[in-house]
Design a protein around this motif. Structure first.
Motif, PDB file in Angstrom:
ATOM      1  N   SER A   1       0.452  14.644   8.552  1.00  0.00           N
ATOM      2  CA  SER A   1       0.479  13.720   9.685  1.00  0.00           C
ATOM      3  C   SER A   1      -0.843  12.972   9.818  1.00  0.00           C
ATOM      4  O   SER A   1      -0.873  11.783  10.156  1.00  0.00           O
ATOM      5  CB  SER A   1       0.801  14.487  10.973  1.00  0.00           C
ATOM      6  N   GLY A   2      -1.963  13.655   9.551  1.00  0.00           N
ATOM      7  CA  GLY A   2      -3.257  12.987   9.590  1.00  0.00           C
ATOM      8  C   GLY A   2      -3.367  11.921   8.514  1.00  0.00           C
ATOM      9  O   GLY A   2      -3.943  10.837   8.735  1.00  0.00           O
ATOM     10  N   LEU A   3      -2.826  12.203   7.334  1.00  0.00           N
ATOM     11  CA  LEU A   3      -2.812  11.201   6.258  1.00  0.00           C
ATOM     12  C   LEU A   3      -2.001   9.985   6.676  1.00  0.00           C
ATOM     13  O   LEU A   3      -2.414   8.835   6.441  1.00  0.00           O
ATOM     14  CB  LEU A   3      -2.226  11.819   4.986  1.00  0.00           C
ATOM     15  N   ALA A   4      -0.848  10.203   7.294  1.00  0.00           N
ATOM     16  CA  ALA A   4      -0.010   9.085   7.724  1.00  0.00           C
ATOM     17  C   ALA A   4      -0.747   8.229   8.754  1.00  0.00           C
ATOM     18  O   ALA A   4      -0.678   6.990   8.715  1.00  0.00           O
ATOM     19  CB  ALA A   4       1.304   9.614   8.296  1.00  0.00           C
ATOM     20  N   PHE A   5      -1.464   8.868   9.670  1.00  0.00           N
ATOM     21  CA  PHE A   5      -2.231   8.127  10.678  1.00  0.00           C
ATOM     22  C   PHE A   5      -3.278   7.235  10.000  1.00  0.00           C
ATOM     23  O   PHE A   5      -3.409   6.045  10.337  1.00  0.00           O
ATOM     24  CB  PHE A   5      -2.894   9.123  11.631  1.00  0.00           C
ATOM     25  N   ASP A   6      -4.031   7.793   9.068  1.00  0.00           N
ATOM     26  CA  ASP A   6      -5.062   7.025   8.367  1.00  0.00           C
ATOM     27  C   ASP A   6      -4.456   5.875   7.563  1.00  0.00           C
ATOM     28  O   ASP A   6      -5.024   4.775   7.502  1.00  0.00           O
ATOM     29  CB  ASP A   6      -5.858   7.942   7.445  1.00  0.00           C
ATOM     30  N   ALA A   7      -3.317   6.119   6.936  1.00  0.00           N
ATOM     31  CA  ALA A   7      -2.698   5.094   6.104  1.00  0.00           C
ATOM     32  C   ALA A   7      -2.245   3.905   6.934  1.00  0.00           C
ATOM     33  O   ALA A   7      -2.469   2.740   6.567  1.00  0.00           O
ATOM     34  CB  ALA A   7      -1.521   5.692   5.330  1.00  0.00           C
ATOM     35  N   VAL A   8      -1.595   4.172   8.066  1.00  0.00           N
ATOM     36  CA  VAL A   8      -1.134   3.067   8.916  1.00  0.00           C
ATOM     37  C   VAL A   8      -2.324   2.287   9.465  1.00  0.00           C
ATOM     38  O   VAL A   8      -2.314   1.047   9.517  1.00  0.00           O
ATOM     39  CB  VAL A   8      -0.244   3.606  10.061  1.00  0.00           C
ATOM     40  N   THR A   9      -3.370   3.010   9.863  1.00  0.00           N
ATOM     41  CA  THR A   9      -4.565   2.340  10.397  1.00  0.00           C
ATOM     42  C   THR A   9      -5.209   1.439   9.354  1.00  0.00           C
ATOM     43  O   THR A   9      -5.563   0.279   9.635  1.00  0.00           O
ATOM     44  CB  THR A   9      -5.572   3.397  10.873  1.00  0.00           C
ATOM     45  N   GLN A  10      -5.378   1.953   8.129  1.00  0.00           N
ATOM     46  CA  GLN A  10      -6.029   1.162   7.084  1.00  0.00           C
ATOM     47  C   GLN A  10      -5.166  -0.010   6.653  1.00  0.00           C
ATOM     48  O   GLN A  10      -5.671  -1.110   6.411  1.00  0.00           O
ATOM     49  CB  GLN A  10      -6.349   2.053   5.875  1.00  0.00           C
ATOM     50  N   ALA A  11      -3.854   0.205   6.541  1.00  0.00           N
ATOM     51  CA  ALA A  11      -2.968  -0.893   6.150  1.00  0.00           C
ATOM     52  C   ALA A  11      -2.986  -2.006   7.196  1.00  0.00           C
ATOM     53  O   ALA A  11      -2.939  -3.201   6.851  1.00  0.00           O
ATOM     54  CB  ALA A  11      -1.542  -0.368   5.948  1.00  0.00           C
ATOM     55  N   ARG A  12      -3.074  -1.642   8.465  1.00  0.00           N
ATOM     56  CA  ARG A  12      -3.146  -2.657   9.523  1.00  0.00           C
ATOM     57  C   ARG A  12      -4.485  -3.404   9.437  1.00  0.00           C
ATOM     58  O   ARG A  12      -4.530  -4.637   9.600  1.00  0.00           O
ATOM     59  CB  ARG A  12      -2.987  -1.987  10.887  1.00  0.00           C
ATOM     60  N   THR A  13      -5.559  -2.683   9.195  1.00  0.00           N
ATOM     61  CA  THR A  13      -6.869  -3.328   9.101  1.00  0.00           C
ATOM     62  C   THR A  13      -6.922  -4.314   7.941  1.00  0.00           C
ATOM     63  O   THR A  13      -7.503  -5.401   8.055  1.00  0.00           O
ATOM     64  CB  THR A  13      -7.961  -2.252   8.926  1.00  0.00           C
ATOM     65  N   GLU A  14      -6.328  -3.950   6.817  1.00  0.00           N
ATOM     66  CA  GLU A  14      -6.354  -4.806   5.637  1.00  0.00           C
ATOM     67  C   GLU A  14      -5.273  -5.880   5.655  1.00  0.00           C
ATOM     68  O   GLU A  14      -5.222  -6.721   4.753  1.00  0.00           O
ATOM     69  CB  GLU A  14      -6.203  -3.953   4.376  1.00  0.00           C
TER      70      GLU A  14
ATOM     71  N   ILE B   1       4.356   2.041   2.287  1.00  0.00           N
ATOM     72  CA  ILE B   1       5.407   3.019   1.969  1.00  0.00           C
ATOM     73  C   ILE B   1       4.772   4.401   1.995  1.00  0.00           C
ATOM     74  O   ILE B   1       3.823   4.669   1.244  1.00  0.00           O
ATOM     75  CB  ILE B   1       6.050   2.742   0.597  1.00  0.00           C
ATOM     76  N   ILE B   2       5.294   5.273   2.840  1.00  0.00           N
ATOM     77  CA  ILE B   2       4.736   6.616   3.018  1.00  0.00           C
ATOM     78  C   ILE B   2       5.682   7.637   2.390  1.00  0.00           C
ATOM     79  O   ILE B   2       6.860   7.725   2.762  1.00  0.00           O
ATOM     80  CB  ILE B   2       4.528   6.936   4.512  1.00  0.00           C
ATOM     81  N   ASP B   3       5.160   8.396   1.464  1.00  0.00           N
ATOM     82  CA  ASP B   3       5.914   9.492   0.860  1.00  0.00           C
ATOM     83  C   ASP B   3       5.817  10.718   1.759  1.00  0.00           C
ATOM     84  O   ASP B   3       4.861  10.880   2.521  1.00  0.00           O
ATOM     85  CB  ASP B   3       5.351   9.798  -0.528  1.00  0.00           C
ATOM     86  N   THR B   4       6.807  11.580   1.688  1.00  0.00           N
ATOM     87  CA  THR B   4       6.789  12.837   2.438  1.00  0.00           C
ATOM     88  C   THR B   4       7.216  13.965   1.512  1.00  0.00           C
ATOM     89  O   THR B   4       7.838  13.737   0.464  1.00  0.00           O
ATOM     90  CB  THR B   4       7.734  12.801   3.656  1.00  0.00           C
TER      91      THR B   4
ATOM     92  N   VAL C   1      -3.549   3.436  -3.213  1.00  0.00           N
ATOM     93  CA  VAL C   1      -2.874   4.662  -2.779  1.00  0.00           C
ATOM     94  C   VAL C   1      -3.813   5.444  -1.872  1.00  0.00           C
ATOM     95  O   VAL C   1      -4.945   5.776  -2.257  1.00  0.00           O
ATOM     96  CB  VAL C   1      -2.447   5.520  -3.989  1.00  0.00           C
ATOM     97  N   ILE C   2      -3.366   5.738  -0.660  1.00  0.00           N
ATOM     98  CA  ILE C   2      -4.112   6.594   0.266  1.00  0.00           C
ATOM     99  C   ILE C   2      -3.695   8.028  -0.010  1.00  0.00           C
ATOM    100  O   ILE C   2      -2.506   8.369   0.077  1.00  0.00           O
ATOM    101  CB  ILE C   2      -3.821   6.221   1.732  1.00  0.00           C
ATOM    102  N   SER C   3      -4.651   8.877  -0.337  1.00  0.00           N
ATOM    103  CA  SER C   3      -4.321  10.261  -0.685  1.00  0.00           C
ATOM    104  C   SER C   3      -5.390  11.197  -0.141  1.00  0.00           C
ATOM    105  O   SER C   3      -6.508  10.777   0.197  1.00  0.00           O
ATOM    106  CB  SER C   3      -4.196  10.428  -2.206  1.00  0.00           C
ATOM    107  N   ARG C   4      -5.029  12.466  -0.059  1.00  0.00           N
ATOM    108  CA  ARG C   4      -5.930  13.532   0.347  1.00  0.00           C
ATOM    109  C   ARG C   4      -5.717  14.706  -0.610  1.00  0.00           C
ATOM    110  O   ARG C   4      -4.711  14.765  -1.313  1.00  0.00           O
ATOM    111  CB  ARG C   4      -5.630  13.971   1.791  1.00  0.00           C
ATOM    112  N   PRO C   5      -6.646  15.670  -0.633  1.00  0.00           N
ATOM    113  CA  PRO C   5      -6.438  16.826  -1.507  1.00  0.00           C
ATOM    114  C   PRO C   5      -5.148  17.566  -1.149  1.00  0.00           C
ATOM    115  O   PRO C   5      -4.665  17.510  -0.011  1.00  0.00           O
ATOM    116  CB  PRO C   5      -7.677  17.694  -1.238  1.00  0.00           C
TER     117      PRO C   5
ATOM    118  N   MET D   1       0.864  -1.185   0.000  1.00  0.00           N
ATOM    119  CA  MET D   1       0.000   0.000   0.000  1.00  0.00           C
ATOM    120  C   MET D   1       0.896   1.229   0.000  1.00  0.00           C
ATOM    121  O   MET D   1       1.977   1.226   0.611  1.00  0.00           O
ATOM    122  CB  MET D   1      -0.923   0.006   1.228  1.00  0.00           C
ATOM    123  N   LEU D   2       0.451   2.283  -0.694  1.00  0.00           N
ATOM    124  CA  LEU D   2       1.206   3.533  -0.780  1.00  0.00           C
ATOM    125  C   LEU D   2       0.404   4.651  -0.143  1.00  0.00           C
ATOM    126  O   LEU D   2      -0.836   4.655  -0.189  1.00  0.00           O
ATOM    127  CB  LEU D   2       1.517   3.879  -2.246  1.00  0.00           C
ATOM    128  N   ALA D   3       1.121   5.620   0.427  1.00  0.00           N
ATOM    129  CA  ALA D   3       0.485   6.796   1.031  1.00  0.00           C
ATOM    130  C   ALA D   3       1.131   8.046   0.447  1.00  0.00           C
ATOM    131  O   ALA D   3       2.344   8.230   0.551  1.00  0.00           O
ATOM    132  CB  ALA D   3       0.627   6.781   2.554  1.00  0.00           C
TER     133      ALA D   3
END
Length: 414
Positions: free
Chosen positions: A279-292, A298-301, A269-273, A243-245
């Motif tokens: 930081s909020g995007l990173a939180f959501d990405a880790v949560t969703q990746a763990r759930t799935e 891999i988190i881009d910055t 790909v987890i994305s926001r506008p 999964m990508l963020a």
């Protein structure tokens, strides 16, 4: 005698006219000789043509016209419509019955990794080889020559420590002897391999950690997003669920670029506008990746200069938020380095290491610089693992780092 009457002169003097000799008949042709039978002469046909009879009116018929005419049409057969249609039909039948053979491909043959690496490091190796050759031209190794060689190696960004190690080896083994450029390149390759060997370590994905979180950091333009796409391709090829963020929320282009890589690799790909909180995007990405139950996240910055304190504070915030979901995450923090930055890369490793806890390095764009030796200086100074190096934009141009291959390529020893 002739029946011709006497003329006036003959009548006046009473003279008789002399009979004219009778003409001798021409010899008869062989056909009319008496000893051969005479064949009758056929009559000459009349020259007046008979009156043509009117042609009968053509009657419509349902029968198809004959395939071939009794008499050829006027002109060459290639110019008649019937001939052209017949040839085209035959050619179409032959095309339908023939197997389809693909056109030959003219793509260049694929090169092995070492060939691509050697090609990518050609500017660095050519610069070193030219400088070394100019120093060693049929002369014995003396103190002045060693000083010149040390300057050449430092200018190639190999670092002072590496340059001194190479010259010390030559001073110990070859002083006051004839030395060629090839001798120096052999010592150079051996010393570079000695420095890089301990840091050439592959990136190990711990299967017990799901997701295994990789945080990609680096300055602007270092190639983070492209590297993420290449890593996703490699992990997917190994059978891992990726999964990508899109954590670079400052640039809409970066979000779109990562989405394209996600489509290529089949990774969501987890994305926001653009402009959203990273930081909020990173939180959501880790949560969703763990759930799935994803294997790798891999988190881009956003790219940030190491001397901008406020930007480095934002990066530290992203890391703190990730740890709220998983205290052990990120499990790997990879600093992407652009080889073209030269000595500035040393400062990047120092500052990012202090603020973000760098665990490994990815060196990119080695094919665009003559300063590839900076990787040797970084390895000797910091001792951080070098996981991958890149020498191009293609997916296959990012490979796990191998010290021997790099040492041979930068020294120009194929």
């Amino acid at each position: 005698m002739s029946d011709k009457k006497p003329g006036f002169f003959q009548r006046l003097f009473g003279l008789e006219p002399t009979p004219a000799p009778e003409p001798t008949p021409p010899p008869a042709p062989p056909e009319t000789r008496p000893d051969r039978p005479v064949e009758p002469i056929p009559p000459v046909p009349e020259t007046v043509p008979p009156t043509p009879e009117p042609e009968p009116e053509p009657q419509p018929s349902s029968a198809p016209p004959p395939a071939h005419q009794d008499l050829p049409p006027p002109g060459p057969p290639e110019t008649t419509p019937d001939y052209i249609e017949e040839v085209e039909e035959q050619a179409a039948d032959r095309r339908d019955s023939m197997p389809i053979i693909p056109a030959p491909q003219t793509a260049a043959p694929q090169q092995g990794w070492f060939q691509r690496l050697a090609t990518g490091l050609k500017r660095s190796s050519d610069n070193l080889s030219t400088s070394i050759t100019s120093v060693f031209t049929k002369r014995k190794l003396d103190a002045a020559t060693l000083d010149e060689l040390e300057d050449v190696l430092v200018q190639a960004d190999l670092g002072i420590d590496t340059a001194m190690a190479i010259t010390d080896t030559l001073r110990r083994d070859r002083f006051d002897k004839d030395v060629t450029g090839e001798d120096v390149r052999a010592v150079l390759a051996a010393e570079v391999e000695k420095v890089l060997g301990p840091v050439a370590r592959p990136l190990a994905i711990d299967p017990s950690k799901k997701p295994f979180v990789i945080l990609m950091i680096g300055v602007n333009g270092s190639g983070k997003t492209t590297t993420i796409g290449k890593l996703a391709q490699k992990f997917s090829a190994e059978g891992k669920s990726v999964m990508l963020a899109a954590g670079d929320t400052f640039r809409a282009a970066a979000i779109e670029q990562l989405q394209v890589w996600g489509q290529r690799t089949g990774a969501p790909v987890i994305s926001r506008p653009a402009g959203a909180d990273a930081s909020g995007l990173a939180f959501d990405a880790v949560t969703q990746a763990r759930t799935e139950g994803r294997d790798v996240l891999i988190i881009d910055t956003a790219g940030r200069l190491q001397n901008r304190d406020e930007l480095m504070n934002e990066l530290e915030k992203v890391i703190r938020v990730i740890k709220k979901v998983d205290p052990e995450a990120p499990h790997a923090t990879l600093l992407t380095l652009d080889a073209t930055t030269g000595q500035n890369a040393l400062k990047q490793v120092e500052i990012f290491g202090q603020r973000a806890g760098v665990t490994g390095l990815v060196m990119t764009k080695l094919d665009g610089t003559a300063r590839g030796g900076i990787l040797v200086a970084i390895a000797r100074r910091f001792g951080l693992p070098v996981h991958f190096i890149g020498v191009g934009e293609g997916v296959n141009d990012l490979e796990p780092f191998k010290a021997l291959d790099f040492a041979r390529a930068i020294a120009g020893r194929e």
